[in-house]
Enzyme design. Structure first.
Site, short mmCIF file in Angstrom:
data_model
loop_
_atom_site.label_atom_id
_atom_site.label_comp_id
_atom_site.label_asym_id
_atom_site.label_seq_id
_atom_site.Cartn_x
_atom_site.Cartn_y
_atom_site.Cartn_z
N ASP A 1 0.87 -1.17 0.00
CA ASP A 1 0.00 0.00 0.00
C ASP A 1 0.91 1.23 0.00
OD1 ASP A 1 -2.24 1.66 0.45
OD2 ASP A 1 -3.13 0.16 1.76
N ASP B 1 -2.91 4.50 -2.37
CA ASP B 1 -3.86 5.12 -1.46
C ASP B 1 -4.34 6.47 -2.01
OD1 ASP B 1 -5.03 4.99 1.30
OD2 ASP B 1 -3.92 6.86 1.53
N GLU C 1 -6.64 3.25 -5.37
CA GLU C 1 -7.86 3.39 -4.57
C GLU C 1 -8.71 4.48 -5.19
OE1 GLU C 1 -9.60 4.30 -0.13
OE2 GLU C 1 -7.71 5.18 -0.71
N HIS D 1 -10.67 -2.58 5.06
CA HIS D 1 -10.33 -2.03 6.38
C HIS D 1 -11.00 -0.69 6.66
CE1 HIS D 1 -7.76 0.08 3.61
NE2 HIS D 1 -7.55 0.98 4.55
N ASP D 2 -11.70 -0.14 5.68
CA ASP D 2 -12.38 1.16 5.87
C ASP D 2 -13.89 1.03 5.98
OD1 ASP D 2 -10.04 2.72 5.74
OD2 ASP D 2 -10.15 2.85 3.56
C1 GLC Z 1 -7.44 5.53 2.42
C2 GLC Z 1 -7.20 4.40 3.38
C3 GLC Z 1 -7.67 4.82 4.75
C4 GLC Z 1 -6.89 6.03 5.18
C5 GLC Z 1 -6.95 7.14 4.14
C6 GLC Z 1 -5.90 8.17 4.37
O1 GLC Z 1 -8.78 5.79 2.24
O2 GLC Z 1 -7.80 3.23 2.92
O3 GLC Z 1 -7.58 3.79 5.69
O4 GLC Z 1 -7.36 6.52 6.40
O5 GLC Z 1 -6.75 6.66 2.84
O6 GLC Z 1 -4.63 7.67 4.08
#
Ligand code: GLC
Ligand code: CA
Length: 562
Positions: free
Chosen positions: A98, A203, A265, A330-331
């Protein structure tokens, strides 16, 4: 056409902190992951996505990186990582990292330098702006994590300017306009590829580009959440003009020449703008991890909604692009609690149904840890037990506006990211076998009944069902090559689709509801002979032969007999 490895892959997302603790400090670690590689192999996954395991103050559990070229001591060492990589590769499991490149931690040496003076060589690695004439923030943008006064700008006394942070105050945004910063990032990515990693999850990459002049947003504040007139408006910095130049340069400098896999993402990416990132001829990314099917904001999925999303993405696919399939990460909250049913009676059955939908629609499936044993949402009694920055920030905003602590918790708990982050439930021993110490986040009290050991010992194991799905992906050509055609397209509860390629036709029948639903078997299906390949209810006969009703959350997969 010969497929790329990532098109045939089953990706498994590991949230290291919550996966397996090898040394009793309550924090999952790389040795813990190493000890569980055989389990992942048995499950049939062939790619691991590690959420950030770099050195980090852990303000956002590693999404605040203080050293992009090292492993956080809580997780282990770079030597542990190399060992893990070798072992995984030896088992045919690839590893992707990541990469958090929208922001770093404020404890990164770049930022420590950057804040020292206006003419420091690292000043432009980050985004600094002078105050408005009255000393206030450069504009009215709110931060996603809604900390402090709610602003996305933080004042730094030393130089009398504000720095920009879309996320936490301790997560300043990097300045992608500045070439020396970009060079450092490219070098660092090459360094990981040299080490042996197979690709990257990027990310929030859609937010790298910021608009010139940082104009105020005209959007009205959300009275529930936004504070002090600072407004969270994703459109200001997401997918804006100039973002493609950034991704194309990343491709030219790193992804293209090294042929590594990339999945971005896709915050705010839809089937309508996805091709701009993933159409092969654009030379940007391999896949975009979009949130059109599942997201933190979605409470349910209807049959019609599911069909529409899949049809839209099949359209994207027709233009030489490859979709992703997932229902949680995880979100988000736990998928079985949101989109299935986590009651004792239907938890296992509906967990399998959701899994089958993800693994039999076109694209690459992403499993999130715990999904394969049907882990469910958690509800803690007090905000003190929560860790997630969104949950905490939103809680304080709501309480400041007059909500009682209970009202705020009741509203926020079902969507808290902590639902997905509770420690993995390995068995029914203390702390679910995750740690011999005190877990960093409380274990879900349901672990006594919901755990891997119980599941694998049971006749109706979800894990075993996932094994069947991952095997189908390896052995049944229609899963990867088949086209997608929905039947009973107006049905309120049933999802029925064909996957057809030259060598095979599969049929998926799913009742996405907690009711028993008559199955009006389409005439065209009755003309053929169908062999039932998989079901989440071993106690039933083929519904195609008998024309019987489908039971709550029932799922069947058929193959056309030749
Ligand atoms: C992405 C990640 C998340 C994080 C955010 C800021 O959305 O998946 O967990 O808090 O980015 O890095
Ligand atoms: Ca540990």
């Amino acid at each position: 056409m010969k497929k790329k490895w990532w098109q045939e892959a089953v990706v498994y997302e590991i949230y290291c902190k919550s996966f397996c603790d090898s040394n009793g400090d309550g924090i999952g670690d790389l040795q813990g992951v190493i000890s569980k590689l055989p389990m992942l192999k048995e499950l049939g996954v062939n790619c691991i996505w590690f959420t950030p395991i770099y050195t980090s103050p852990q303000v956002d559990n590693g999404y605040d990186v203080a050293d992009y070229r090292n492993i956080d001591p809580a997780y282990g060492t770079i030597e542990d990582f190399k060992k893990l990589l070798d072992l995984a590769h030896g088992m045919g499991i690839r590893v992707i990292m990541d990469m958090v490149l929208n922001h770093s931690s404020d404890e990164h040496p770049w930022f420590r330098e950057s804040r020292k003076s206006k003419d420091n060589p690292y000043r432009n690695y980050y985004i600094w702006q002078p105050p408005k004439e009255d000393g206030s923030e450069p504009n009215n943008w709110g931060s996603y994590f809604r900390e402090g006064n709610g602003s996305a700008w933080e004042y730094d006394e030393l130089t009398g300017e504000y720095y920009f942070h879309q996320y936490a105050i301790k997560m300043p945004d990097l300045n992608w306009e500045y070439e020396p910063l970009r060079r450092e990032i490219y070098d660092m990515l090459h360094w990981w590829i040299d080490l042996g990693v197979d690709g990257f999850r990027l990310d929030v990459f859609t937010r790298f580009k910021k608009p010139a002049g940082f104009p105020d947003t005209k959007k009205a504040p959300n009275p529930q959440l936004d504070r002090n007139g600072f407004v969270v408006d994703t459109s200001m910095c997401t997918n804006i003009d100039g973002i493609h130049e950034i991704v194309q340069e990343l491709y030219r400098e790193v992804f293209g020449p090294r042929d590594c896999m990339t999945v971005g993402e896709g915050a705010e990416v839809t089937y309508q703008n996805a091709l701009d990132y993933v159409c092969a001829s654009r030379k940007e990314l391999d896949m975009v991890y979009h949130f059109e099917l599942a997201s933190r904001a979605r409470y349910s999925i209807s049959a019609e909604f599911f069909r529409n999303v899949q049809k839209n993405w099949a359209g994207v696919m027709a233009h030489n692009a490859w979709p992703v399939q997932f229902m949680s990460n995880h979100d988000t909250a736990r998928q079985v609690s949101c989109y299935g049913c986590d009651s004792e009676e239907y938890r296992k059955i509906s967990a399998k149904l959701l899994a089958a939908l993800i693994h039999t629609t076109p694209g690459t499936p992403f499993i999130y840890q715990g999904e394969e044993i049907g882990m469910v949402n958690v509800k803690y009694d007090s905000i003190e037990d929560y860790n997630c920055c969104y949950t905490k920030g939103d809680y304080h905003s709501m309480v400041a506006l007059g909500a009682s602590p209970k009202e705020a918790l009741d509203a926020l708990a079902p969507r808290s990211r902590d639902n997905a982050r509770t420690p993995y439930q390995w068995d029914d021993s203390e702390n679910a076998g995750f740690t011999t110490g005190k877990p960093w986040l409380k274990v879900n009290p349901k672990y006594a009944k919901i755990n891997l050991a119980e599941d694998r010992d049971s006749k109706d194991s979800i894990f075993a069902f996932y094994q069947k799905l991952t095997r189908m992906r390896r052995e049944d050509p229609a899963i990867i090559d088949g086209d997608l055609q929905f039947l009973l397209e107006d049905h309120e509860d049933l999802i029925v689709y064909l996957r057809r390629c030259a060598r095979q036709t599969l049929l998926v029948v799913a009742n996405l509801s907690g009711k028993t639903v008559p199955f009006p078997v389409p005439e065209a299906l009755k003309e053929n002979l169908w062999e039932r390949r998989l079901t989440n209810r071993e106690d039933t006969q083929s519904s195609l032969d008998t024309g019987r009703d489908l039971l709550p959350w029932e799922l069947e997969i058929y193959e056309l007999a030749r």
